[in-house]
Scaffold this active site. Structure first.
Site, short mmCIF file in Angstrom:
data_model
loop_
_atom_site.label_atom_id
_atom_site.label_comp_id
_atom_site.label_asym_id
_atom_site.label_seq_id
_atom_site.Cartn_x
_atom_site.Cartn_y
_atom_site.Cartn_z
N PRO A 212 -28.43 -70.08 33.11
CA PRO A 212 -27.61 -69.22 33.96
C PRO A 212 -28.20 -67.95 34.50
O PRO A 212 -27.80 -66.89 34.07
CB PRO A 212 -26.50 -68.83 33.00
N GLU A 213 -29.06 -67.94 35.44
CA GLU A 213 -29.36 -66.71 36.16
C GLU A 213 -28.96 -66.95 37.61
O GLU A 213 -28.50 -68.04 37.94
CB GLU A 213 -30.85 -66.34 36.02
#
Length: 305
Positions: free
Chosen positions: A2-3
């Site tokens: 999750p970036e």
DNA sequence: CACCATGTTCCTTG
DNA sequence: CCAAGGAACATGGT
């Protein structure tokens, strides 16, 4: 997974699959996932509503839903935490062990799977208020960036993880951007020269753009059944995805040769998180500005003891 | 058993 | 109020 790039790729993936579909059932595994929204409130808010749009802000996903009579509009704020995934699957397929949220949309289920339950699916937009500029938008300028950095003595790597400085960078791309900009992760934010800040500003945008492009090009397994999905988006369907080697230059590559100069990549710990860098391409500051924070912290500890 | 992991928030201290 | 550091959250992989 999750970036910012992973979230962006996910939003683009979900948009055509979800927009226009109506939610008939809502299942939330535990209260903290929707907090501070009570689970029952979230369920009632979504039931019968149709997905109108899906967008992104930093690492957050924004689901816009509308009721039948254009009465209300519900905005759900989603966050993947460390291990979150979102995907659609047939309504009769077995749910994963850690199904955080399941939205039944008739023949298919929208599944938010989250092993560690650090993620969120809530009606509370509060978290968005503290976010800094979108790195790929025009509001993120070299000048504004410079202004924020000049007020901090923290190591630049730690500053890059601060979502108020710029929204969407995480532990992987912070290391990657610093490597691209040839800046030591230990350099204090305020010690960076105008030239370095400009290089870093460009590197951030480049690293994020490249990752989005790559994620949109390579076939992805959003359910993450792939073997090596820890570092990657969601895992490629291919066990050895072409180009995997060169996707990340330094992250998780301690001991490997630097792609620029061949020097061994090093790992160091900052704020209890790993940083990877090339000691030759990202040399320490010669004057003051590096290692200062660390020394100060040590002195403080000595004083207490 | 030990340590590591893509993130955020809360609490404490200064 | 701000800055900074550390623990907590929860689960799994090596």
């Amino acid at each position: 997974m999750p970036e910012l790039p992973e979230v962006e790729v996910l939003v683009r993936h979900l948009h055509p699959l979800l927009v226009g579909r109506t939610v008939c059932g809502v299942q939330v595994s535990r209260p903290k996932v929707a907090a501070p929204t009570p689970v029952e409130v979230l369920r009632q808010a979504l039931k019968g509503f149709t997905f109108a749009n899906i967008t992104r802000r930093g690492k957050y996903l924004l689901f816009e839903c509308r009721g039948r009579r254009a009465t209300g509009c519900v905005k759900v704020v989603g966050h993947l935490g460390m291990t979150g995934r979102m995907y659609l699957q047939p309504a009769d397929s077995p749910l994963p062990k850690h199904a955080s949220v399941v939205l039944n949309c008739g023949t298919e289920n929208f599944v938010f799977e989250d092993t560690r339950y650090f993620g969120r699916f809530t009606l509370d937009p509060g978290a968005l208020n503290h976010l800094g500029p979108e790195p790929l938008s025009s509001e993120f300028t070299s000048e504004s960036f410079s202004k924020v950095l000049s007020r901090s003595t923290q190591p630049i790597k730690i500053k890059l993880l601060d979502q108020r400085v710029v929204a969407g960078l995480g532990n992987i791309y912070a290391s990657e951007a610093l490597f691209r900009a040839r800046i030591s992760p230990r350099a204090s934010a305020r010690s960076l020269t105008g030239q370095e800040i400009h290089r870093l500003w460009r590197a951030i945008r480049r690293v994020l753009r490249e990752a989005i492009t790559r994620g949109s090009t390579v076939p992805l397994d959003f359910r993450g059944a792939g073997s090596r999905d820890g570092l990657f988006y969601y895992g490629s369907k291919d066990s050895t995805p072409a180009g995997y080697e060169e996707r990340l230059a330094v992250y998780d590559r301690a001991g490997s040769p630097c792609p620029n100069c061949g020097t061994h990549i090093e790992r160091l710990v900052q704020a209890a998180r790993s940083t990877f860098f090339c000691p030759k391409c990202q040399p320490p500051r010669t004057k003051r500005g590096e290692g200062r924070g660390k020394r100060a912290a040590t002195n403080r500890r000595r004083r207490i003891a």
